[in-house]
Design an enzyme around this catalytic site. Structure first.
Site, PDB file in Angstrom:
ATOM      1  N   LYS A   1       0.849  -1.207   0.000  1.00  0.00           N
ATOM      2  CA  LYS A   1       0.000   0.000   0.000  1.00  0.00           C
ATOM      3  C   LYS A   1       0.873   1.241   0.000  1.00  0.00           C
ATOM      4  O   LYS A   1       2.068   1.192   0.347  1.00  0.00           O
ATOM      5  CB  LYS A   1      -0.910   0.015   1.238  1.00  0.00           C
ATOM      6  CG  LYS A   1      -0.201  -0.032   2.607  1.00  0.00           C
ATOM      7  CD  LYS A   1       0.302   1.276   3.155  1.00  0.00           C
ATOM      8  CE  LYS A   1       0.989   1.131   4.499  1.00  0.00           C
ATOM      9  NZ  LYS A   1       1.845   2.248   4.867  1.00  0.00           N
TER      10      LYS A   1
ATOM     11  N   ASP B   1      -1.252  -1.572  11.155  1.00  0.00           N
ATOM     12  CA  ASP B   1      -1.678  -1.545   9.744  1.00  0.00           C
ATOM     13  C   ASP B   1      -2.271  -2.871   9.281  1.00  0.00           C
ATOM     14  O   ASP B   1      -2.817  -2.948   8.180  1.00  0.00           O
ATOM     15  CB  ASP B   1      -0.473  -1.266   8.821  1.00  0.00           C
ATOM     16  CG  ASP B   1       0.041   0.154   8.945  1.00  0.00           C
ATOM     17  OD1 ASP B   1      -0.583   0.948   9.680  1.00  0.00           O
ATOM     18  OD2 ASP B   1       1.057   0.459   8.301  1.00  0.00           O
TER      19      ASP B   1
END
Ligand code: C5P
Length: 295
Positions: free
Chosen positions: A9, A133
């Site tokens: 990401k 995350d």
């Protein structure tokens, strides 16, 4: 055997809102996957073991994949095992979420391989134990994140730009970055105030207005990381000089991404930057393809 992809990401904007009593920081960010992934192969086995290709990363409990497997097995009170093969393409310590994505893919893959009867909210709990995350990577799509990064609102985000990611080869540890941010005087989180997820709204609203969008993409780690690492600052300038309309740091660094309006200029920039850095190019309107394969 099960084969899965664990995508990287980038953070489209990152605001640190304040320090919390538990030692973490409240933040606001938008997570968005790029066309760069690790590959995981999970094979039933007696114990829990791991191999990494290429070699170089720890393959014991220090690795988030092994930790994910141990944590899930403990939660299930089971005795299943797994042999994990990780083909690593995402650089570690880059702020691209590679380790977190691998951990989430391991959890999801093992729930399937071990035919575990476990509610999704419990998998989410395990994911958050592995890292702030990790919860994001349990589901598809982009997401506006608040809290530690685990309060998630998934959105469909069409990015009309070519994204060129550059990793200048300097690993930055998340813990180091947050610790040094402290000295850059982060305000204490105001008690009881839940931040509004306005960054996601702003990013969506101004997606086609690159100049406005650029303002929203600011990352609060940028002054710290650019100041501490001349090589990262140089890569930032190189991306700008190569024609990127916006250049920002992903996560706590040190990977940077540049947004380009056309394929040709993105590929030309990548060819220059590739000479001394790891580079990955994501086409405009990219959609990841997860499709786990059972062999
Ligand atoms: O959650 P994760 O293991 O990725 O965090 C690593 C370190 O980064 C934490 O121990 C904490 O010091 C810092 N951190 C933070 N606030 C966050 C996420 C991480 O202070 N939202």
């Amino acid at each position: 055997m099960l084969k899965l992809r664990a995508y990287a990401k980038i953070n489209l904007g990152l605001r640190i809102l304040g320090e919390r009593d538990d030692g973490y920081h409240d933040l606001e960010t938008v997570f968005h996957r790029i066309d760069l992934f690790d590959e995981l192969e999970l094979e039933p086995s007696d114990g829990i073991s791991m191999q990494c290709v290429p070699e170089g990363l720890p393959t014991d409990e220090r690795n988030l994949c092994v930790r994910a497997a141990l944590l899930l097995r403990e939660c299930l009170r089971g005795e299943d095992g797994v042999k994990i093969l990780l083909r690593k393409n995402i650089p570690a310590g880059a702020g691209l979420g590679g380790g977190s994505s691998d951990a989430a893919a391991t959890l999801l893959g093992l729930v399937r391989l071990w035919r575990a009867d476990i509610p999704f909210r419990q998998i989410l709990g395990l994911a958050l134990k592995l890292g702030s995350d990790v919860p994001y990577f349990l589901r598809e799509g982009s997401a506006c994140a608040t809290g530690r990064g685990e309060i998630l609102e998934y959105i469909h985000l069409e990015v009309p730009y070519w994204i060129v990611v550059v990793y200048p080869g300097i690993p930055v540890s998340t813990a180091w970055a947050y610790k040094h941010l402290k000295s850059a005087s982060v305000p204490a989180a105001p008690a009881g105030v839940v931040p509004r997820a306005s960054l996601g709204d702003a990013v969506r609203r101004d997606m086609h207005e690159l100049r406005n969008l650029n303002g929203h993409l600011k990352n609060d780690f940028e002054p710290l990381v650019f100041g501490a690492h001349e090589r990262v600052e140089r890569a930032r300038r190189a991306l700008h000089e190569a024609g990127a309309g916006a250049v920002h740091l992903s996560g706590s660094g040190s990977a940077l991404y540049g947004l380009f309006t056309g394929e040709e200029e993105a590929r030309a920039a990548a060819a220059i930057l590739e000479r001394d850095s790891f580079v990955s190019v994501t086409p405009a309107h990219f959609e990841p393809s997860f499709q786990p394969v059972e062999l």
